[in-house]
Design a protein around this motif. Structure first.
Motif, PDB file in Angstrom:
ATOM      1  N   THR A  33     -60.504  -1.913 -18.722  1.00 58.18           N
ATOM      2  CA  THR A  33     -59.834  -1.314 -19.885  1.00 58.18           C
ATOM      3  C   THR A  33     -58.355  -1.688 -19.834  1.00 58.18           C
ATOM      4  OG1 THR A  33     -59.050   0.727 -18.886  1.00 58.18           O
ATOM      5  CG2 THR A  33     -61.310   0.745 -19.647  1.00 58.18           C
ATOM      6  N   VAL A  34     -57.669  -1.547 -20.964  1.00 53.91           N
ATOM      7  CA  VAL A  34     -56.214  -1.719 -20.930  1.00 53.91           C
ATOM      8  C   VAL A  34     -55.590  -0.374 -20.556  1.00 53.91           C
ATOM      9  CG1 VAL A  34     -56.097  -3.649 -22.530  1.00 53.91           C
ATOM     10  CG2 VAL A  34     -56.020  -1.333 -23.417  1.00 53.91           C
ATOM     11  N   GLY A  35     -54.404  -0.418 -19.973  1.00 50.86           N
ATOM     12  CA  GLY A  35     -53.854   0.780 -19.342  1.00 50.86           C
ATOM     13  C   GLY A  35     -53.274   1.859 -20.225  1.00 50.86           C
ATOM     14  N   VAL A  36     -54.058   2.363 -21.145  1.00 49.39           N
ATOM     15  CA  VAL A  36     -53.551   3.450 -21.982  1.00 49.39           C
ATOM     16  C   VAL A  36     -54.616   4.501 -22.255  1.00 49.39           C
ATOM     17  CG1 VAL A  36     -51.681   2.331 -23.256  1.00 49.39           C
ATOM     18  CG2 VAL A  36     -54.036   1.985 -23.976  1.00 49.39           C
ATOM     19  N   GLY A  37     -54.146   5.736 -22.437  1.00 45.36           N
ATOM     20  CA  GLY A  37     -54.997   6.734 -23.064  1.00 45.36           C
ATOM     21  C   GLY A  37     -55.891   7.576 -22.181  1.00 45.36           C
ATOM     22  N   GLU A  59     -59.590   6.457 -21.106  1.00 42.46           N
ATOM     23  CA  GLU A  59     -59.810   5.686 -19.887  1.00 42.46           C
ATOM     24  C   GLU A  59     -60.076   6.560 -18.696  1.00 42.46           C
ATOM     25  OE1 GLU A  59     -56.200   3.417 -19.913  1.00 42.46           O
ATOM     26  OE2 GLU A  59     -57.608   1.787 -19.563  1.00 42.46           O
ATOM     27  N   VAL A  60     -59.375   7.674 -18.630  1.00 47.98           N
ATOM     28  CA  VAL A  60     -59.606   8.577 -17.511  1.00 47.98           C
ATOM     29  C   VAL A  60     -61.064   9.032 -17.558  1.00 47.98           C
ATOM     30  CG1 VAL A  60     -58.903  10.728 -16.409  1.00 47.98           C
ATOM     31  CG2 VAL A  60     -57.190   9.277 -17.483  1.00 47.98           C
ATOM     32  N   ASP A  61     -61.547   9.340 -18.753  1.00 45.31           N
ATOM     33  CA  ASP A  61     -62.953   9.727 -18.903  1.00 45.31           C
ATOM     34  C   ASP A  61     -63.874   8.583 -18.506  1.00 45.31           C
ATOM     35  OD1 ASP A  61     -62.548  12.293 -19.707  1.00 45.31           O
ATOM     36  OD2 ASP A  61     -62.478  11.814 -21.844  1.00 45.31           O
ATOM     37  N   ILE A  62     -63.533   7.382 -18.960  1.00 50.71           N
ATOM     38  CA  ILE A  62     -64.375   6.226 -18.659  1.00 50.71           C
ATOM     39  C   ILE A  62     -64.428   5.993 -17.149  1.00 50.71           C
ATOM     40  CG2 ILE A  62     -64.481   3.693 -18.859  1.00 50.71           C
ATOM     41  CD1 ILE A  62     -63.384   4.152 -21.792  1.00 50.71           C
ATOM     42  N   PHE A  63     -63.271   6.164 -16.492  1.00 50.65           N
ATOM     43  CA  PHE A  63     -63.224   5.861 -15.064  1.00 50.65           C
ATOM     44  C   PHE A  63     -63.854   6.937 -14.189  1.00 50.65           C
ATOM     45  CE2 PHE A  63     -59.675   2.505 -15.347  1.00 50.65           C
ATOM     46  CZ  PHE A  63     -60.645   1.548 -15.665  1.00 50.65           C
ATOM     47  N   LYS A  64     -64.249   8.049 -14.796  1.00 48.30           N
ATOM     48  CA  LYS A  64     -64.969   9.038 -14.004  1.00 48.30           C
ATOM     49  C   LYS A  64     -66.336   8.488 -13.584  1.00 48.30           C
ATOM     50  CE  LYS A  64     -62.626  13.053 -15.847  1.00 48.30           C
ATOM     51  NZ  LYS A  64     -62.643  14.031 -16.925  1.00 48.30           N
ATOM     52  N   GLN A  80     -44.959   2.520 -15.407  1.00 47.42           N
ATOM     53  CA  GLN A  80     -44.784   3.487 -16.504  1.00 47.42           C
ATOM     54  C   GLN A  80     -45.955   3.427 -17.488  1.00 47.42           C
ATOM     55  OE1 GLN A  80     -42.180   5.456 -16.363  1.00 47.42           O
ATOM     56  NE2 GLN A  80     -41.294   4.339 -14.640  1.00 47.42           N
ATOM     57  N   ALA A  81     -46.450   2.223 -17.689  1.00 47.35           N
ATOM     58  CA  ALA A  81     -47.478   2.026 -18.716  1.00 47.35           C
ATOM     59  C   ALA A  81     -48.820   2.647 -18.338  1.00 47.35           C
ATOM     60  CB  ALA A  81     -47.650   0.539 -19.006  1.00 47.35           C
ATOM     61  N   ILE A  82     -49.023   2.839 -17.048  1.00 47.85           N
ATOM     62  CA  ILE A  82     -50.288   3.432 -16.621  1.00 47.85           C
ATOM     63  C   ILE A  82     -50.153   4.947 -16.711  1.00 47.85           C
ATOM     64  CG2 ILE A  82     -51.904   3.643 -14.691  1.00 47.85           C
ATOM     65  CD1 ILE A  82     -51.701   0.781 -15.531  1.00 47.85           C
ATOM     66  N   LYS A  83     -51.035   5.540 -17.431  1.00 49.18           N
ATOM     67  CA  LYS A  83     -50.986   6.996 -17.594  1.00 49.18           C
ATOM     68  C   LYS A  83     -51.167   7.704 -16.262  1.00 49.18           C
ATOM     69  CE  LYS A  83     -50.463   7.746 -21.915  1.00 49.18           C
ATOM     70  NZ  LYS A  83     -50.217   8.664 -22.937  1.00 49.18           N
ATOM     71  N   SER A  84     -50.498   8.839 -16.131  1.00 48.85           N
ATOM     72  CA  SER A  84     -50.536   9.516 -14.836  1.00 48.85           C
ATOM     73  C   SER A  84     -51.960   9.906 -14.436  1.00 48.85           C
ATOM     74  CB  SER A  84     -49.634  10.733 -14.857  1.00 48.85           C
ATOM     75  OG  SER A  84     -50.127  11.640 -15.813  1.00 48.85           O
ATOM     76  N   GLY A  85     -52.778  10.228 -15.381  1.00 49.98           N
ATOM     77  CA  GLY A  85     -54.169  10.577 -15.062  1.00 49.98           C
ATOM     78  C   GLY A  85     -54.893   9.453 -14.352  1.00 49.98           C
ATOM     79  N   ILE A  86     -54.554   8.223 -14.713  1.00 51.12           N
ATOM     80  CA  ILE A  86     -55.169   7.052 -14.083  1.00 51.12           C
ATOM     81  C   ILE A  86     -54.637   6.886 -12.655  1.00 51.12           C
ATOM     82  CG2 ILE A  86     -55.249   4.513 -14.111  1.00 51.12           C
ATOM     83  CD1 ILE A  86     -56.985   5.305 -16.235  1.00 51.12           C
ATOM     84  N   MET A  87     -53.324   7.066 -12.505  1.00 45.95           N
ATOM     85  CA  MET A  87     -52.714   6.952 -11.177  1.00 45.95           C
ATOM     86  C   MET A  87     -53.444   7.837 -10.178  1.00 45.95           C
ATOM     87  SD  MET A  87     -50.312   4.906 -10.694  1.00 45.95           S
ATOM     88  CE  MET A  87     -49.106   3.903 -11.526  1.00 45.95           C
ATOM     89  N   LYS A 115     -45.815  11.438  -5.385  1.00 42.23           N
ATOM     90  CA  LYS A 115     -46.952  12.137  -6.017  1.00 42.23           C
ATOM     91  C   LYS A 115     -47.662  13.052  -5.042  1.00 42.23           C
ATOM     92  CE  LYS A 115     -47.868  10.078 -10.138  1.00 42.23           C
ATOM     93  NZ  LYS A 115     -48.575  10.624 -11.249  1.00 42.23           N
ATOM     94  N   LYS A 116     -47.716  12.592  -3.767  1.00 40.92           N
ATOM     95  CA  LYS A 116     -48.449  13.339  -2.760  1.00 40.92           C
ATOM     96  C   LYS A 116     -47.964  14.785  -2.697  1.00 40.92           C
ATOM     97  CE  LYS A 116     -48.220  12.171   1.612  1.00 40.92           C
ATOM     98  NZ  LYS A 116     -48.139  11.141   2.666  1.00 40.92           N
ATOM     99  N   ASN A 117     -46.671  14.928  -2.946  1.00 42.89           N
ATOM    100  CA  ASN A 117     -46.086  16.257  -2.810  1.00 42.89           C
ATOM    101  C   ASN A 117     -46.584  17.257  -3.827  1.00 42.89           C
ATOM    102  OD1 ASN A 117     -44.630  15.314  -0.690  1.00 42.89           O
ATOM    103  ND2 ASN A 117     -42.939  14.633  -1.984  1.00 42.89           N
TER     104      ASN A 117
END
Ligand SMILES: Nc1nc2c(ncn2[C@@H]2O[C@H](COP(=O)(O)OP(=O)(O)OP(=O)(O)O)[C@@H](O)[C@H]2O)c(=O)[nH]1
Ligand SMILES: [Mg+2]
Length: 331
Positions: free
Chosen positions: A146-150, A153-158, A176-183, A213-215
């Motif tokens: 997928t392209v890195g937005v939205g 994608e988080v749903d798809i990657f589950k 920046q372009a990768i949504k935090s949910g993906i990170m 992020k770990k924190n």
């Protein structure tokens, strides 16, 4: 049954049967229901790799190199290119498909593009069904690009066992372009284009970001329960040159390492639970919405509620609660 011929051909590995069944599940949820019902027991063998990255990070080049290696290992590969942003299958994806098809024999590599052309029940639902078809078709590995937005994608990657995110040397725009949910669901970060200056600097930036992020990321109980794997797996970081296949040995090693981790830690059962739950929610969202719409259009009682809402004696939340009651779904 309407699809039984096609399904028996699919199970024998006929690519045209796979292509036709995919078209059915994309366009018709009743067909999807019937097809998934028949093939479900033949699924569960494919390893699902989710791959994302901002435009131009080299996803297509990276995936082509990866496919080449897997095909050399005798594996059968399915690739689903999902573009949630495009109303039509984008020209770029189509070009990739043609280029990739020229590279590989159709028997070992099956490529399919999907875009958000009003698919029933959403793109994540359709993608999940296409994964199942490719799984039943006999693919050892299914790559979902997928392209890195939205959020979609988080749903798809589950559905993915291993999530790989591509970044490139240079300014941090791609991060920046990768949504935090993906990170948060990324298992392996790959700095592509390692031949360009700044690859190691980018690796350091990713490390820094992960430290940061770990924190707080594990503070969220909801996230840690949903993605138990992130609690026990520290994302790996590597660099490659996709053009010439440099350092892919290490990358493949990391994918294997993550696969072993899932199996040995028992996190795989959590993954399966999440995947099935997520998928069921996608289906329910569609089915319930359909039922409610039916009710809104046909039921006289609801017509009265709507009149009340217009007169401001009933607000939409209260109306929704009344409908939940009518559906017999109240607690
Ligand atoms: N120098 C260098 N260039 C690369 C590498 N990998 C890909 N490229 C180049 O980067 C450009 C973009 O690559 P693509 O594979 O099309 O990138 P993509 O992420 O699929 O791009 P979109 O589909 O547009 O989102 C092309 O010109 C590639 O040749 C690499 O490892 N090193
Ligand atoms: Mg591409």
């Amino acid at each position: 049954m309407e699809y039984s011929n096609l399904i028996s051909q699919l199970l024998k590995g006929h690519p045209r049967a796979a292509a036709r069944l995919i078209t059915f599940v994309e366009n018709d949820i009743e067909a999807a229901e019937e097809i998934v019902n028949s093939i479900y027991e033949h699924t569960g063998n494919a390893y699902i790799l989710g791959i994302t990255g901002a435009p131009g990070t080299g996803k297509s080049t990276f995936i082509s190199t990866l496919i080449k290696i897997y095909v050399e290992q005798g594996k059968k590969i399915g690739i689903i290119c999902v573009d949630p942003t495009s109303p039509l299958t984008g020209g770029a994806l189509l070009g990739d498909r043609i280029r990739m098809k020229q590279l590989f024999s159709i028997d070992n590599v099956f490529i399919r593009s999907m875009a958000n052309r009003g698919q029933l029940g959403g793109l994540a639902r359709a993608t999940e069904d296409v994964i199942k078809i490719l799984d039943a078709y006999g693919c050892d590995i299914v790559i979902v690009e997928t392209v890195g937005v939205g959020q979609s994608e988080v749903d798809i990657f589950k559905s993915a066992h291993t999530v790989v995110v591509l970044l490139v040397p240079g300014l941090g725009d791609d991060i920046q372009a990768i949504k935090s949910g993906i990170m948060e669901i990324t298992d392996i970060f790959v700095v592509n284009k390692m031949d360009l200056p700044g690859a190691d600097k980018k690796i350091a930036e990713i490390q820094q970001m992960l430290e940061f992020k770990k924190n707080y990321k594990y503070d969220s109980k909801e996230i840690s329960e949903k993605f138990a794997k992130i609690e026990q797996w520290t994302p790996e970081i590597t660099k490659v040159n996709s053009k010439i296949g440099e350092n892919f040995d290490e990358l493949l090693g990391l994918i294997k390492k993550h696969k072993s981790f899932l199996e040995e830690s028992g996190v795989i059962s959590n993954y399966l639970k999440n995947r099935i739950t997520n998928e069921t929610i996608q289906i329910l969202k569609y089915k319930l919405t359909e039922k409610v719409e039916e009710l809104l259009n046909s039921d006289k009682e609801i017509g009265k509620y709507i009149d009340q809402a217009i007169k401001k004696s009933l607000d939409p939340y209260s109306m929704a609660n009344l409908i939940i009651k009518m559906l017999g779904l109240e607690k």
